[in-house]
Design a protein around this motif. Structure first.
Motif, PDB file in Angstrom:
ATOM      1  N   LEU A   1      -4.122  27.922   5.389  1.00  0.00           N
ATOM      2  CA  LEU A   1      -4.008  27.540   3.980  1.00  0.00           C
ATOM      3  C   LEU A   1      -2.913  26.490   3.789  1.00  0.00           C
ATOM      4  N   ALA A   2      -1.769  26.691   4.476  1.00  0.00           N
ATOM      5  CA  ALA A   2      -0.669  25.734   4.318  1.00  0.00           C
ATOM      6  C   ALA A   2      -1.098  24.354   4.794  1.00  0.00           C
ATOM      7  N   ALA A   3      -1.727  24.298   5.974  1.00  0.00           N
ATOM      8  CA  ALA A   3      -2.155  23.000   6.497  1.00  0.00           C
ATOM      9  C   ALA A   3      -3.254  22.416   5.621  1.00  0.00           C
ATOM     10  N   GLY A   4      -4.062  23.266   5.001  1.00  0.00           N
ATOM     11  CA  GLY A   4      -5.086  22.789   4.079  1.00  0.00           C
ATOM     12  C   GLY A   4      -4.466  22.145   2.856  1.00  0.00           C
ATOM     13  N   LEU A   5      -3.362  22.730   2.353  1.00  0.00           N
ATOM     14  CA  LEU A   5      -2.683  22.117   1.211  1.00  0.00           C
ATOM     15  C   LEU A   5      -2.090  20.765   1.596  1.00  0.00           C
ATOM     16  N   LEU A   6      -1.571  20.668   2.831  1.00  0.00           N
ATOM     17  CA  LEU A   6      -1.065  19.374   3.284  1.00  0.00           C
ATOM     18  C   LEU A   6      -2.188  18.339   3.291  1.00  0.00           C
ATOM     19  N   ALA A   7      -3.403  18.788   3.709  1.00  0.00           N
ATOM     20  CA  ALA A   7      -4.549  17.880   3.684  1.00  0.00           C
ATOM     21  C   ALA A   7      -4.819  17.429   2.252  1.00  0.00           C
ATOM     22  N   GLY A   8      -4.663  18.351   1.296  1.00  0.00           N
ATOM     23  CA  GLY A   8      -4.857  17.991  -0.097  1.00  0.00           C
ATOM     24  C   GLY A   8      -3.872  16.916  -0.527  1.00  0.00           C
ATOM     25  N   ALA A   9      -2.616  17.052  -0.072  1.00  0.00           N
ATOM     26  CA  ALA A   9      -1.614  16.032  -0.401  1.00  0.00           C
ATOM     27  C   ALA A   9      -2.045  14.677   0.142  1.00  0.00           C
ATOM     28  N   MET A  10      -2.592  14.672   1.355  1.00  0.00           N
ATOM     29  CA  MET A  10      -3.034  13.393   1.927  1.00  0.00           C
ATOM     30  C   MET A  10      -4.198  12.815   1.137  1.00  0.00           C
ATOM     31  N   ARG A  11      -5.148  13.699   0.741  1.00  0.00           N
ATOM     32  CA  ARG A  11      -6.306  13.201  -0.014  1.00  0.00           C
ATOM     33  C   ARG A  11      -5.859  12.648  -1.364  1.00  0.00           C
ATOM     34  N   LEU A  12      -4.814  13.268  -1.953  1.00  0.00           N
ATOM     35  CA  LEU A  12      -4.301  12.758  -3.224  1.00  0.00           C
ATOM     36  C   LEU A  12      -3.703  11.366  -3.019  1.00  0.00           C
ATOM     37  N   GLN A  13      -2.923  11.213  -1.965  1.00  0.00           N
ATOM     38  CA  GLN A  13      -2.285   9.927  -1.675  1.00  0.00           C
ATOM     39  C   GLN A  13      -3.333   8.843  -1.431  1.00  0.00           C
TER      40      GLN A  13
END
Lengths: 648, 186
Positions: free
Chosen positions: A60-72
């Protein structure tokens, strides 16, 4: 199909003596309670559940990091994150997903929990080592995230190539932290590999000869051997990197005869088998679920097992295909292209065996089966693009572009995450004693599958249009904006899919329907005991008459008798035909593995800053290990009594 | 539950306490052309010179990244030409404890910007100011004046010993040409 003829589950005590025996076994195999008891637990179901929860937390944590990248990346020229933070985020995403989620979940968590149950024994071999490996894994993750939150997250990519991560080009401590993360997680993986091999080869239920071992267990055994041969490569690479950075060795310094490519060779010697370490348990799960929900023995058991083993072997012969762009000789390029294509043979064999199983069976479409069907769709697309990148001319064009990102997300999410969700849906009743909701399960499946394809399919096109991986932003007129925005929308679906899954778990833990011992009418031994299993696993240790023990059991299938039930005793059997060979005793709960893991953690983290920490840390570590292995009088005497040769 | 959350906050507090500036990275200090290191008027020459009015970016001397950048710039602006890799050649050595014009960050900064007699040119207007600070921090690191976890590691191109592989080829006696046996012995 016979149900529960073999083993008497808790619900079905027939006599008072059974209930008394169950009480006695529960007392002997009890896990310590209370706050301190938490640190002493050694039973494989306890540790296995912790492994699953922890690894899923990192997912889940790494998935949220992926979300941050997709936002960027959703907007061109965005400055939501600085380039430095973005470097840390994509490195953390990759490292956490590979080292703290995929391998621990697919290999360690699932095999620790299920292998002893599936082979019909009472605990995993070397249970204290098992606890030690879990704590090391947990501390590795805590260390990594703690450093990430103080702006020291690794930032050189999940494979941290030298010289970029070497002493000359990576200032600060970030690359050292990455190197020690690797050491932590690989030691923990090696511990579990040893346990699984010994459990499967020596602790199988009588009658479970090699050709009756469940496919899932075969998969985890092949994976264990791969771990033993692959992981030392990366431990050596990361340790050499750390020594280069902190102790002035010159392993990777070409100016004095070191070799930069050596790092890549060592890393991919591990890194390519790693992909199969993640994927083989996935295929083994697919075989298991496909057989259960097609209501028949799996088609081509022998072919499936042999292709698992073949995959394990061939996986070590193609690591160089990650290095086609490094300027290696053409002869090696040709050889490793051919080897990479060859892996399609066992993969294809498996796929045709599954198709035959499904087409000739009576398919019951429950959530686990949907995840298996999703696996076919996604994984086969990933395999197709694998053929693209295995061929040198294409690979040179798409190397380090989003095409490669798309490829490995299709194979890794298809090969590991889809089977993992299938496995959760399938084994959740066994883990918790409650059923998951079918409707919510289907919602999460469809949201995840649709979201996955929206997110990752456009990456193929982006890569062919030239977008390099790991860039933190891109110009507005590059023609990449629309596709990036579609991908970012896909992430929302993925997020919802996982959220629905989490809600499903939470809801079912509170109000879910109680699960019977064998809700799917499956054939594996893990379904022969209560849900969730008691700490002694089986009241009567089972014997086995076929590759699906519950389906193949005789009406009067015998059970093992003559065990001492006042100590933690188990049956050992021979490797090939699982003839009973003797009895052995399992060690009980203790806090020493936890203490040893704490000391090891201090030693590893200290060595990031001062090499002398290894020498100083060795002293408390030695003390912890002496405490761990300190023999007790009664145990030694019992061991001597069991040994018939010494008595005479 | 409350026990767990208290534990968590204690952990979070601990983590934030050890937050360090070592990993801070400044990526956009302004364009190189807009902020050239200004020439402050030369006053007197000597170790006691007062530091220039403080525009010292504090983070630079404590950031491993900035010091690493300074190391790269030290090569790029050819400081090596006179000072070698710190050992000194035409210019004085930088890795010893003797400082003619002062050892503080500010003093080294002014030395670079203003220039010094007997050969040290003034770099005023030639190097962006933040880069001067980075070079100054690196110069300090050469004499061990920065914490070891901030100072950059060794350079790959500077071997500390002659590697075995790069030794000239030796010719031991046994390598002299041997007589070739043309006919097999019977």
């Amino acid at each position: 199909m016979n149900e529960q003829h073999v083993v008497i589950a808790e619900e079905s005590y027939t006599t008072t003596s059974d209930a008394e025996r169950a009480a006695q076994l529960a007392k002997v195999w009890a896990e310590p309670s209370g706050f301190l008891g938490w640190f002493k637990a050694v039973h494989h179901t306890t540790i296995g559940k912790r492994y699953m929860v922890t690894a899923f937390g990192f997912f889940l944590a790494a998935g949220l990091l992926a979300g941050a990248m997709r936002l960027q990346l959703a907007f061109p020229e965005a400055h939501i994150m600085s380039p430095d933070l973005y470097n840390q985020v994509f490195t953390m995403h990759g490292s956490v997903m590979m080292f703290l989620f995929a391998v621990p979940m697919m290999f360690e968590a699932l095999s620790v929990y299920f292998v002893p149950l599936m082979v019909g024994t009472r605990n995993i071999a070397f249970p204290r080592l098992n606890a030690f490996s879990y704590y090391l894994f947990l501390f590795a993750g805590l260390m990594l995230f703690a450093f990430f939150f103080v702006n020291s997250g690794p930032d050189r990519g999940w494979f941290s190539y030298v010289p970029l991560s070497g002493p000359d080009y990576a200032p600060g401590k970030r690359a050292d932290i990455w190197a020690q993360l690797i050491t932590f997680t690989e030691i923990s993986g090696l511990c579990v590999a040893v346990e699984v091999i010994v459990t499967v080869f020596k602790l199988r239920a009588p009658g479970m000869s090699l050709n009756r071992i469940p496919i899932f267990v075969w998969g985890e055994v092949v994976t264990s051997f791969m771990v033993i041969f692959a992981m030392p490569g990366v431990v050596v690479a990361s340790t050499m990197l750390l020594l280069d950075r902190t102790a002035s060795t010159q392993f990777f310094n070409p100016a004095v005869g070191g070799d930069v490519l050596l790092f890549q060779h060592l890393f991919w010697w591990f890194g390519h088998p790693e992909v199969y370490i993640i994927f083989i348990p996935g295929t083994a799960i697919v075989s298991t679920i496909a057989a259960t929900f097609s209501r028949r023995h799996v088609f081509g058991y022998m072919a499936l097992v042999l292709s698992l083993i073949a995959t394990g072997f061939i996986a070590f012969g193609l690591w160089v295909h990650h290095m086609f762009a490094t300027g290696i000789p053409q002869m090696s390029e040709g050889f490793f292209t051919a080897a990479s294509m060859m892996i399609a043979i066992p993969a294809g064999t498996q796929i045709f065996c599954w198709l035959a199983t499904i087409l000739t069976g009576k398919v019951v479409l429950k959530t686990p089966m949907w995840w298996v069907l999703g696996f076919f769709f996604v994984f086969i697309i990933g395999g197709m693009t694998g053929i693209f990148v295995a061929s040198v001319p294409v690979d040179l064009q798409v190397h380090d572009t989003y095409f490669v990102v798309a490829h490995f997300h299709y194979v890794l999410i298809g090969g590991a995450v889809f089977p993992m969700f299938g496995a959760f849906a399938y084994w959740f009743p066994k883990l918790t004693g409650r059923m998951l909701s079918e409707m919510l399960g289907l919602w999460s499946f469809w949201l995840f599958t649709i979201g996955f394809n929206i997110t990752f399919f456009p990456m193929h096109i982006l890569g062919l249009r030239g977008m390099p991986r790991r860039v933190y932003t891109y110009p507005a007129d590059a023609g990449w904006t629309a596709l990036n925005q579609i991908e970012s929308v896909g992430y929302i679906f993925l997020f919802l899919g996982v959220a629905v899954f989490l809600y499903n778990v939470w809801h079912s833990l509170r109000r879910g329907e109680m699960a019977p011992a064998n809700p799917w009418q499956a054939g594996g031994l893990e379904w022969a005991t209560a849900s969730p299993p008691a700490t002694y696993n089986f009241l009567n240790m089972p014997t086995v008459n076929g590759s699906e023990p519950l389906w193949d059991a005789l009406p009067d299938q015998p059970v093992v008798s003559g065990m001492h039930e006042d100590v933690r005793e188990i049956v050992t059997t021979r490797i090939l035909d699982a003839e009973p060979e003797g009895r052995d005793e399992m060690p009980g709960p203790t806090a020493w593995p936890f203490i040893a893991a704490v000391v090891t953690t201090a030693l590893f983290i200290g060595s990031i800053f001062r090499p002398i920490a290894v020498s100083i840390g060795a002293i408390p570590l030695a003390i912890a290990l002496i405490g761990w292995f300190w023999p007790t009088r009664e145990e030694s005497q019992r061991r001597a009594r069991r040994n018939i040769w010494e008595q005479s | 539950m409350s026990f767990r959350s208290r534990e968590f906050f204690a952990f979070a507090l601990l983590v934030s306490l050890c937050a360090c500036k070592r990993e801070q990275r400044i990526f956009d200090p302004g364009s190189a052309a807009s902020q050239p290191a200004g020439a402050t008027p030369l006053t007197e020459v000597g170790a006691g010179t007062s530091p220039p009015p403080g525009n010292r970016p504090n983070a630079i001397a404590e950031s491993a990244y900035a010091v690493g950048e300074g190391k790269r710039l030290y090569q790029a602006y050819n400081c090596v030409g006179c000072h070698a890799n710190g050992g000194g050649a035409i210019g004085p050595a930088l890795m010893d404890s003797e400082w003619i014009y002062g050892s503080s960050l500010e003093q080294i900064h002014s030395t670079i910007v203003q220039g010094r007699p007997n050969g040290m040119p003034s770099f005023a207007g030639k190097i962006p100011d933040y880069q001067v600070w980075e070079i100054a921090a690196y110069v300090r690191s050469m004499s061990g004046q920065l914490p070891s976890d901030v100072a950059p590691s060794r350079s790959d191109h500077m071997p500390m010993v002659v590697p075995e592989q790069s030794r000239p080829k030796e010719h031991p006696g046994a390598e002299h040409p041997q007589p070739v046996i043309t006919e097999p012995q019977r």
